[in-house]
Enzyme design. Structure first.
Site, PDB file in Angstrom:
ATOM      1  N   LYS A  74      49.069  58.987  -3.855  1.00  0.00           N
ATOM      2  CA  LYS A  74      48.126  59.058  -2.735  1.00  0.00           C
ATOM      3  C   LYS A  74      46.765  59.451  -3.289  1.00  0.00           C
ATOM      4  O   LYS A  74      46.613  60.527  -3.864  1.00  0.00           O
ATOM      5  CB  LYS A  74      48.569  60.073  -1.687  1.00  0.00           C
ATOM      6  CG  LYS A  74      47.634  60.116  -0.478  1.00  0.00           C
ATOM      7  CD  LYS A  74      48.153  61.032   0.610  1.00  0.00           C
ATOM      8  CE  LYS A  74      47.194  61.068   1.790  1.00  0.00           C
ATOM      9  NZ  LYS A  74      47.671  61.971   2.869  1.00  0.00           N
ATOM     10  N   ASP A  81      50.958  55.329  13.337  1.00  0.00           N
ATOM     11  CA  ASP A  81      51.042  54.973  11.917  1.00  0.00           C
ATOM     12  C   ASP A  81      51.376  56.178  11.051  1.00  0.00           C
ATOM     13  O   ASP A  81      51.585  56.018   9.844  1.00  0.00           O
ATOM     14  CB  ASP A  81      49.744  54.322  11.442  1.00  0.00           C
ATOM     15  CG  ASP A  81      48.523  55.187  11.669  1.00  0.00           C
ATOM     16  OD1 ASP A  81      48.180  55.425  12.845  1.00  0.00           O
ATOM     17  OD2 ASP A  81      47.921  55.649  10.685  1.00  0.00           O
TER      18      ASP A  81
END
EC number: 2.7.7.-
Length: 512
Positions: free
Chosen positions: A135, A274
């Site tokens: 990430k 999401d």
């Protein structure tokens, strides 16, 4: 190796002969026996790409328990710095960024996707396969107006909270490591870059299903649902309607997870569809917070101007998100009534789990015969709790004695309106006596339910500020404290104290 041209400056991973992972093989981050089940889906589900290198990387932190899940030691992880930050790629990695869509703050946002996350494979873990993601590893086709990067501040927050939530027993993604670089990144101010390696059985989201529904691509929707069922819920294949059974199971898991959030005072901050896991995991740590002075309407994300994701709203937003998932799955389920029946489990499952957790937090074991009275007792507790430190209250509650008020003082000191507390405490004592509660046994059980240590924002901030000066000692110390949240740890008593005055001025936002 495929896509090498996209990463001209990456340092090569340690080479190993594929397929030769015998019992005697030493596994490192460079030669992890990676697979990538998500890459077996059709190409429309993702974009293959390489991470973008960062200059002069340095190690910030490693989680030993997370490393152990994939057969590594902290030293193994630390020795693979270039891999942790995405400057090198493991031998068997198949890096990709997934596409998905979603509702953000209740509004349909259209296509989103992994804007700063890159999945590089999955590896067999102690409890099943775990996907590994970078990430903050650079631009992807789904970065939109972003830079594909994560800053050190937010990376440390995700690293710490992932591991803290796991230690609390709450379903969550995990964090293996944080690595940093001095490359500048612009947010509200100039900050520096970092990459978290995070792990979960899957990063498929509610928005992954919404993506294909709103594009009217039912064939792709079915491919995704079949993948999720076959890989993660194989028992559902025997159901009369496997897709309805999948929706029901995800709804149940979501209800249980949010009840666990509420029970420890955790606020996610951005419960967009999401950011909701198809496995019922806490996912995507951004502007989260743990409740300090109790306020049911507290908003931990200062971007959330309307308070959609306040503490009090989390349960109903969880339900709303399940409805959004149900809408997306309706073409597969094929029947509105079956879809509604799957959704109808949310309220009773949330209520039942919350009731179970509140009884445990108050050390009450006899449930059925006191059901209505207990509900009133709980409601009246939360009515007097505003302004009282949430974590300290429940931890100190174990000191209350059934026979008399002799153990009340540490708890009573948390209240301004002490007569209101005294009146409630007498009713609580009556309830303890009704089941002949043993003070010692009850205290032991309650202290395994009510944590002493949670990741308060100011604790994270102190660790972040030191790490920004390349001092990672506080991060390491805090991580170890949070990995044992229910233990007394007298040597770390300061981590369980009331927050300092300056902590009330801390704010976190969607860029956090």
């Amino acid at each position: 190796m495929l896509f090498d041209a996209a990463l001209p400056h990456r340092r090569p991973a340690v080479k190993s002969e594929p397929g030769l992972f015998s019992i005697g093989t030493i596994i490192t981050a460079a030669n992890l026996p990676l697979d990538n089940s998500f890459a077996s889906l059709p190409p429309a589900f993702y974009t293959r790409l390489m991470p973008t290198p960062l200059p002069a990387p340095y190690l910030v932190g490693v989680s030993a328990p997370a490393a152990q899940l994939i057969g590594l030691t902290p030293d193994d992880v630390a020795a693979s710095l270039d891999i942790l930050i995405g400057n090198a790629v493991p031998e068997r990695a198949q890096p990709l960024a997934a596409v998905y869509s979603g509702h953000q703050f209740g509004v349909w946002a259209g296509q989103l996707g992994d804007g700063r996350a890159i999945l590089f494979g999955d590896v067999a873990g102690a409890d099943g396969p775990l996907e590994l993601q970078w990430k903050g590893a650079g631009l992807t086709p789904y970065s939109r107006m972003g830079d594909g990067r994560a800053v050190l501040r937010s990376s440390i927050r995700e690293f710490l909270c992932s591991e803290a939530m796991h230690a609390l027993g709450i379903p969550t993604s995990r964090a293996l490591s944080v690595a940093g670089s001095d490359q500048g990144i612009i947010r509200e101010t100039m900050e520096t870059a970092a990459v978290v390696v995070r792990m979960a059985p899957s990063f498929v989201r509610f928005g992954s299903f919404e993506h294909w529904y709103y594009r009217k691509q039912t064939d792709q929707l079915k491919v995704l649902a079949d993948y999720v069922i076959d890989r993660f819920y194989p028992a559902l294949r025997d159901a009369e309607n496997p897709y309805a059974a999948l929706l029901e199971e995800v709804t149940r898991r979501t209800a249980h997870m949010i009840a666990q959030w509420q029970a420890v005072g955790f606020m996610h901050g951005v419960m967009n569809t999401d950011n909701m896991s198809i496995l019922g995991l806490t996912l995507d740590y951004g502007p989260y917070g743990f409740m300090e002075a109790f306020d049911a309407n507290h908003i931990c994300n200062h971007t959330d101007q309307q308070g959609r994701y306040s503490y009090a709203n989390q349960p109903q937003i969880g339900h709303w998100n399940c409805y959004a998932l149900a809408q997306a799955m309706l073409p597969l389920i094929g029947d509105v009534e079956a879809t509604q029946a799957a959704l109808d489990v949310y309220q009773p499952e949330f209520g039942s789990k919350m009731d179970e957790l509140l009884h445990a937090k108050l050390g009450l074991t006899m449930l059925d015969e006191h059901f209505e009275a207990d509900r009133t007792l709980f409601d009246d507790l939360f009515a007097i709790l505003p302004g009282v430190d949430f974590t300290l209250f429940f931890r100190r509650l174990s000191g209350v004695r059934a026979a008399d008020a002799g153990g009340d003082e540490p708890l009573r000191d948390l209240f301004i309106d002490r007569p209101a507390f005294d009146a409630w405490a007498e009713r609580y004592r009556d309830r303890l006596r009704a089941e002949a509660s043993d003070d010692v046994k009850r205290a032991v059980a309650m202290n395994q339910t009510n944590p002493k240590y949670v990741l308060r924002n100011y604790l994270a901030q102190v660790a972040i500020e030191k790490a920004q000066n390349k001092d990672f000692s506080e991060l390491e110390r805090l991580l170890k404290v949070l990995q044992r949240p229910y233990d007394e740890q007298p040597e770390h008593e300061q981590y369980a104290a009331l927050p300092p005055d300056w902590a009330s001025h801390l704010e976190v936002s969607c860029s956090s």
